[in-house]
Design a protein around this motif. Structure first.
Motif, PDB file in Angstrom:
ATOM      1  N   LYS A   3      -2.378 -12.722  -7.147  1.00 13.28           N
ATOM      2  CA  LYS A   3      -1.335 -12.462  -6.005  1.00 13.28           C
ATOM      3  C   LYS A   3      -0.855 -11.011  -6.007  1.00 13.28           C
ATOM      4  CE  LYS A   3       3.115 -13.994  -4.302  1.00 13.28           C
ATOM      5  NZ  LYS A   3       4.129 -14.824  -4.207  1.00 13.28           N
ATOM      6  N   TRP A   4      -0.796 -10.340  -7.247  1.00 17.80           N
ATOM      7  CA  TRP A   4      -0.183  -8.926  -7.311  1.00 17.80           C
ATOM      8  C   TRP A   4      -1.184  -7.952  -7.544  1.00 17.80           C
ATOM      9  CZ3 TRP A   4       4.222  -9.293  -5.494  1.00 17.80           C
ATOM     10  CH2 TRP A   4       4.928 -10.686  -5.197  1.00 17.80           C
ATOM     11  N   TYR A   5      -2.459  -7.907  -7.748  1.00 17.11           N
ATOM     12  CA  TYR A   5      -3.292  -6.939  -8.061  1.00 17.11           C
ATOM     13  C   TYR A   5      -3.298  -5.776  -6.986  1.00 17.11           C
ATOM     14  CZ  TYR A   5      -7.155  -8.227  -5.059  1.00 17.11           C
ATOM     15  OH  TYR A   5      -7.884  -8.553  -3.895  1.00 17.11           O
ATOM     16  N   PRO A   6      -3.200  -5.987  -5.617  1.00 18.36           N
ATOM     17  CA  PRO A   6      -3.152  -5.015  -4.635  1.00 18.36           C
ATOM     18  C   PRO A   6      -1.849  -4.222  -4.788  1.00 18.36           C
ATOM     19  CG  PRO A   6      -3.680  -7.151  -3.666  1.00 18.36           C
ATOM     20  CD  PRO A   6      -3.224  -7.490  -5.155  1.00 18.36           C
ATOM     21  N   ILE A   7      -0.883  -4.702  -4.938  1.00 17.01           N
ATOM     22  CA  ILE A   7       0.581  -4.115  -5.301  1.00 17.01           C
ATOM     23  C   ILE A   7       0.425  -3.074  -6.456  1.00 17.01           C
ATOM     24  CG2 ILE A   7       2.946  -4.428  -5.272  1.00 17.01           C
ATOM     25  CD1 ILE A   7       2.686  -6.658  -3.424  1.00 17.01           C
ATOM     26  N   ASP A   8       0.126  -3.993  -7.497  1.00 15.03           N
ATOM     27  CA  ASP A   8       0.066  -3.180  -8.913  1.00 15.03           C
ATOM     28  C   ASP A   8      -0.684  -1.684  -8.674  1.00 15.03           C
ATOM     29  OD1 ASP A   8       1.886  -4.936  -9.820  1.00 15.03           O
ATOM     30  OD2 ASP A   8       0.427  -6.170 -10.678  1.00 15.03           O
ATOM     31  N   CYS A   9      -1.867  -2.062  -8.168  1.00 18.33           N
ATOM     32  CA  CYS A   9      -2.965  -0.786  -8.129  1.00 18.33           C
ATOM     33  C   CYS A   9      -2.185   0.149  -7.139  1.00 18.33           C
ATOM     34  CB  CYS A   9      -4.018  -1.058  -7.490  1.00 18.33           C
ATOM     35  SG  CYS A   9      -5.156  -2.089  -8.657  1.00 18.33           S
TER      36      CYS A   9
END
Length: 171
Positions: free
Chosen positions: A89-95
């Motif tokens: 769920k969060w990899y795009p935001i984390d990147c």
């Protein structure tokens, strides 16, 4: 001398013209630290960053970014690859958070950078040898700026910020 945080935020611009100069000694380490130290959901750090410095690879990468050939003139291009298996769920935001750290650190050190969201993911993956499970989130060229673009207009605060409830003025 590095800029303070708010000055860095206020002076950051999307730079698309670079001088053919390398980064100063030690600055690459500072930029990489900015990437690595970014927060991520549950501290999973679902990312891998490719730091492209080879002229031929930068040229191929710029072509894969919808023919944005100006990118190849930067000292380096960072490609943020998300790892969905680690954080679906969060990899795009984390990147994105990590790349924002990079862009702000670059600005603070006197470099220019630009977010790149226009790219052919399959072509970028092919150029950089990214495995199938990796997802290209965005890229950022970084280098010595040959221009200082003017500030762009921002919407007024009242149009984008509310108080306790949507539409209420902030007191």
């Amino acid at each position: 001398m590095a800029l303070d945080t708010l000055t860095t935020i206020r002076t950051r611009r999307s730079v698309r013209v670079y001088r053919p100069e390398p980064l100063a000694a030690g600055h690459l380490d500072e930029l990489l630290a900015a990437l690595r130290l970014a927060p991520s959901a549950k501290n999973l750090q679902p990312w891998h960053f490719l730091v492209v410095q080879d002229a031929e690879v930068k040229a191929d990468l710029a072509a894969a970014c919808r023919e944005q050939h100006w990118m190849a003139n930067a000292a380096l291009i960072v490609c943020a690859v998300g790892l969905p298996e680690q954080s679906p769920k969060w990899y795009p935001i984390d990147c994105a958070i990590a790349l924002q750290n990079l862009v702000l650190a670059a600005t603070s050190l006197g470099y220019g950078a630009c977010w790149i969201g226009a790219f052919d993911e399959a072509a970028v993956k092919d150029v950089l040898g990214i495995p199938a499970e990796g997802r290209v989130v965005a890229l950022a060229p970084v280098g010595v700026p040959a221009e200082t673009p003017p500030a762009r207009d921002r919407k007024p605060a009242a149009a984008t910020i509310s108080g306790d409830r949507w539409g209420e003025p902030l007191s």
